[in-house]
Design a protein around this motif. Structure first.
Motif, PDB file in Angstrom:
ATOM      1  N   LYS A 244       0.858  -1.184   0.000  1.00 60.91           N
ATOM      2  CA  LYS A 244       0.000   0.000   0.000  1.00 60.91           C
ATOM      3  C   LYS A 244       0.898   1.240   0.000  1.00 60.91           C
ATOM      4  O   LYS A 244       1.175   1.842   1.041  1.00 60.91           O
ATOM      5  CB  LYS A 244      -0.917  -0.017   1.218  1.00 60.91           C
ATOM      6  CG  LYS A 244      -1.817  -1.254   1.240  1.00 60.91           C
ATOM      7  CD  LYS A 244      -2.646  -1.331   2.521  1.00 60.91           C
ATOM      8  CE  LYS A 244      -3.503  -2.587   2.529  1.00 60.91           C
ATOM      9  NZ  LYS A 244      -4.278  -2.721   3.787  1.00 60.91           N
ATOM     10  N   ASP A 246       0.527   4.179  -1.029  1.00 58.27           N
ATOM     11  CA  ASP A 246      -0.027   5.503  -0.772  1.00 58.27           C
ATOM     12  C   ASP A 246      -0.125   5.813   0.722  1.00 58.27           C
ATOM     13  O   ASP A 246      -0.725   6.826   1.112  1.00 58.27           O
ATOM     14  CB  ASP A 246      -1.413   5.620  -1.404  1.00 58.27           C
ATOM     15  CG  ASP A 246      -2.372   4.553  -0.871  1.00 58.27           C
ATOM     16  OD1 ASP A 246      -1.885   3.559  -0.289  1.00 58.27           O
ATOM     17  OD2 ASP A 246      -3.598   4.717  -1.041  1.00 58.27           O
ATOM     18  N   THR A 247       0.466   4.973   1.562  1.00 66.82           N
ATOM     19  CA  THR A 247       0.416   5.181   3.010  1.00 66.82           C
ATOM     20  C   THR A 247       1.252   6.408   3.386  1.00 66.82           C
ATOM     21  O   THR A 247       2.404   6.544   2.970  1.00 66.82           O
ATOM     22  CB  THR A 247       0.957   3.944   3.746  1.00 66.82           C
ATOM     23  OG1 THR A 247       0.185   2.803   3.373  1.00 66.82           O
ATOM     24  CG2 THR A 247       0.878   4.133   5.255  1.00 66.82           C
ATOM     25  N   ARG A 248       0.656   7.286   4.203  1.00 72.58           N
ATOM     26  CA  ARG A 248       1.366   8.461   4.683  1.00 72.58           C
ATOM     27  C   ARG A 248       1.039   8.675   6.157  1.00 72.58           C
ATOM     28  O   ARG A 248      -0.011   8.233   6.652  1.00 72.58           O
ATOM     29  CB  ARG A 248       0.956   9.715   3.895  1.00 72.58           C
ATOM     30  CG  ARG A 248       1.279   9.670   2.415  1.00 72.58           C
ATOM     31  CD  ARG A 248       2.775   9.657   2.134  1.00 72.58           C
ATOM     32  NE  ARG A 248       3.038   9.727   0.717  1.00 72.58           N
ATOM     33  CZ  ARG A 248       3.099   8.675  -0.093  1.00 72.58           C
ATOM     34  NH1 ARG A 248       2.922   7.455   0.421  1.00 72.58           N
ATOM     35  NH2 ARG A 248       3.347   8.815  -1.382  1.00 72.58           N
ATOM     36  N   GLU A 269       6.867   8.427  -0.532  1.00 76.19           N
ATOM     37  CA  GLU A 269       6.514   9.107  -1.777  1.00 76.19           C
ATOM     38  C   GLU A 269       7.509   8.772  -2.881  1.00 76.19           C
ATOM     39  O   GLU A 269       7.120   8.501  -4.036  1.00 76.19           O
ATOM     40  CB  GLU A 269       6.486  10.612  -1.527  1.00 76.19           C
ATOM     41  CG  GLU A 269       6.068  11.428  -2.736  1.00 76.19           C
ATOM     42  CD  GLU A 269       6.018  12.918  -2.431  1.00 76.19           C
ATOM     43  OE1 GLU A 269       5.755  13.700  -3.354  1.00 76.19           O
ATOM     44  OE2 GLU A 269       6.243  13.286  -1.253  1.00 76.19           O
ATOM     45  N   GLU A 272       6.891   5.182  -3.935  1.00 76.37           N
ATOM     46  CA  GLU A 272       5.695   5.054  -4.760  1.00 76.37           C
ATOM     47  C   GLU A 272       5.977   5.530  -6.188  1.00 76.37           C
ATOM     48  O   GLU A 272       5.567   4.884  -7.163  1.00 76.37           O
ATOM     49  CB  GLU A 272       4.555   5.866  -4.149  1.00 76.37           C
ATOM     50  CG  GLU A 272       3.241   5.724  -4.896  1.00 76.37           C
ATOM     51  CD  GLU A 272       2.131   6.549  -4.272  1.00 76.37           C
ATOM     52  OE1 GLU A 272       0.960   6.272  -4.550  1.00 76.37           O
ATOM     53  OE2 GLU A 272       2.453   7.485  -3.498  1.00 76.37           O
ATOM     54  N   LYS A 273       6.685   6.636  -6.294  1.00 74.85           N
ATOM     55  CA  LYS A 273       7.007   7.153  -7.624  1.00 74.85           C
ATOM     56  C   LYS A 273       7.933   6.197  -8.367  1.00 74.85           C
ATOM     57  O   LYS A 273       7.757   5.934  -9.558  1.00 74.85           O
ATOM     58  CB  LYS A 273       7.663   8.530  -7.489  1.00 74.85           C
ATOM     59  CG  LYS A 273       7.957   9.220  -8.815  1.00 74.85           C
ATOM     60  CD  LYS A 273       8.529  10.604  -8.587  1.00 74.85           C
ATOM     61  CE  LYS A 273       8.768  11.328  -9.920  1.00 74.85           C
ATOM     62  NZ  LYS A 273       9.698  10.579 -10.794  1.00 74.85           N
TER      63      LYS A 273
END
Length: 541
Positions: A244, A246-248, A269, A272-273
């Motif tokens: 996952k 997109d976890t922040r 981030e 993810e990118k």
């Protein structure tokens, strides 16, 4: 025991294990509470001990000084007024008068009567104060005559000692009248002071306990403040590890934990990118391979038709091909076949990478399937098959044929004949020759071993035999195969829920072991059967 009671027992055991896991000493929360508690306990005990010692010395010293001063004054005024050889009555009367002083102690006077005998005078009380109640060391010090010096002007001095009798502390003192006269001893109970000190000790103990409880609560609050962001960070890291991306974390504050959360968000981030870029490149690569393979099939179809005509001309006895160009024609035919196999293999690999490969399951006899594979490729004279009929499995026959073709063809190419193919059952499942679906439903695993009699696989090559396009020798980058055969065989085994392993036999040669479940549909209910898909390549065989 009823089922409900067993369930309750298991629930209680699980709850106890959960509590214990939270309180285990490896827990940072517990360690913080323990450290805070130890620090508070050490500080409280040290402060209480110092306070108790100071108060004890102050109370005892104050009481002791007052008693000794009063006793010394009474000895000087009253005992000093007695004659050098007093009578029993005089001693008794003087002892009573001395005991009535403000400090209320018991007095014992000892003197020599006019007739030469020793007489005693006691004020009574405290179960009768006698000379036996005075420690020997104190009596010796009182009766001993001191040498008169510039610093010591008197032959006798006042001596005192603390004793305990029946858990009750006492102060005992003694001295002699200067210039001749009776010897006096004093006994004073320190029980009131001891009770005061016990009360003080209890008060300090209660204060220490309260300080310990307060420190534990403070440590728990501090641990919660510190560990809550850490727990959130751990949860976010687990979610990130689960894919996952997109976890922040929600960031607040400017402390070190806030900086750590910001660093985590930046790393997540960037990850993810990076993963998105890699996925896009991978998708583009798969699309390119798939498109290229499809585009190549159209001209290959025409080229293959031409090469088939050329091959027929080569086999024609009338000599339709000029002998000068015959080697070139044969090279074109073989390379066209190789290119066709490579394109088919690339298309198969593309389906595996895209996750579109599906199984078309059927109940097959393993021995018949292997025999069909060997016969279709004219390997009957080069392969020894050791397999009993009646071993059934519910698998995809086409994909099993691809696996067998690659394994046996690889063994023939690199190990040489004879190649031995053995089949056995592993685990549950009958061997009674049950036909059809009844036999396939038996549990267990089908094991197929393909062994050659060549030099074996070098140890440094073994971990890479299933890698795509891997070449055992960098000096020979070109070979008849595409370098995808064993990789495709392994992917086909995986989609069945099986496995292929490579090893060297102690007796010489390489051994490839294929393990497949007897019923693939029971292994993964999500596998669906569909219409027959495009025929894949048969590998490097």
């Amino acid at each position: 025991m009823t089922q409900e009671h067993q369930g309750g027992t298991r629930g209680w055991s699980a709850a106890r294990r959960g509590v214990w896991s939270r309180l285990r000493f490896t827990s940072l929360r517990l360690r913080l509470v323990v450290v805070f508690g130890l620090v508070a306990l050490t500080a409280a005990v040290s402060a209480s001990a110092i306070a108790y010692w100071l108060n004890r010395e102050s109370v005892l010293t104050r009481t002791q000084d007052a008693v000794l001063r009063d006793f010394e004054q009474e000895m000087r005024n009253r005992a000093g007024a007695l004659p050098e050889h007093p009578t029993q009555d005089e001693l008794q009367r003087t002892a009573g008068q001395m005991a009535n002083s403000g400090q209320r102690f018991t007095v014992l006077l000892v003197a020599e009567a006019p007739d030469g005998r020793t007489v005693y005078g006691s004020s009574g009380g405290l179960n009768g104060f006698s000379l036996q109640d005075v420690p020997d060391s104190l009596r010796d010090a009182v009766t001993e005559r001191q040498k008169i010096t510039a610093n010591n002007k008197y032959p006798h001095r006042l001596y005192w000692q603390r004793i305990v009798d029946g858990d009750t502390p006492y102060l005992v003192a003694g001295t002699r009248v200067i210039g001749g006269g009776p010897t006096g001893y004093m006994l004073k109970s320190l029980e009131p002071e001891a009770k005061d000190l016990n009360s003080l000790a209890w008060s300090l103990g209660i204060a220490t306990g309260l300080a310990l409880i307060g420190s534990a609560l403070l440590a728990h609050a501090a641990a919660t403040t510190v560990l809550k962001p850490v727990q959130r960070l751990g949860t976010a890291a687990r979610r990130l590890g689960e894919g996952k991306l997109d976890t922040r974390l929600r960031v607040s504050g400017t402390d070190e934990l806030a900086d750590l959360s910001r660093t985590f968000n930046k790393a997540a981030e960037a990850l993810e990118k990076r993963v998105a870029d890699m996925a896009a490149r991978d998708e583009a690569s798969r699309r390119f391979v798939a498109d290229m393979s499809h585009e190549l099939r159209t001209p290959l179809t025409a080229i293959t038709a031409v090469t088939e005509v050329l091959e027929e001309e080569l086999e024609f006895e009338g000599g339709g091909i000029d002998p000068m160009i015959e080697p070139a024609v044969r090279l074109v035919v073989s390379e066209t076949r190789r290119l066709n196999d490579l394109v088919e293999n690339l298309m198969e690999v593309t389906r595996f990478d895209a996750g579109t490969a599906r199984l078309v399951l059927d109940d097959v006899d393993i021995a018949d399937q292997i025999t069909h594979c060997i016969d279709a490729r004219a390997w009957l004279d080069a392969v020894d098959l050791v397999a009993e009929r009646g071993i059934h499995a519910r698998i995809d026959p086409r994909r099993l044929d691809v696996i067998l073709a690659n394994l046996i063809g690889n063994a023939l190419k690199h190990g040489g004949s004879p190649v031995r193919v053995a089949v056995r059952e592993d685990g549950a499942g009958g061997t009674d020759g049950t036909e059809g679906a009844e036999g396939a439903r038996g549990g267990g695993t089908v094991v197929i071993e393909v062994r050659d009699h060549g030099p074996g696989i070098p140890e440094e090559v073994l971990p890479h035999v299933f890698d795509r396009f891997y070449k055992a020798s960098a000096s020979r980058p070109r070979s008849e195969g595409s370098g995808l055969g064993l990789s495709i065989a392994l992917e086909n085994a995986h989609i069945h829920g099986g496995e292929i392993t490579a090893a060297n036999s102690p007796e010489g040669g390489a051994v490839f072991t294929l393990r497949l479940p007897r019923d693939v549909s029971a292994q993964s209910s999500s596998e669906t059967t569909g219409d027959s898909e495009d025929e894949g390549a048969e590998g490097d065989a």
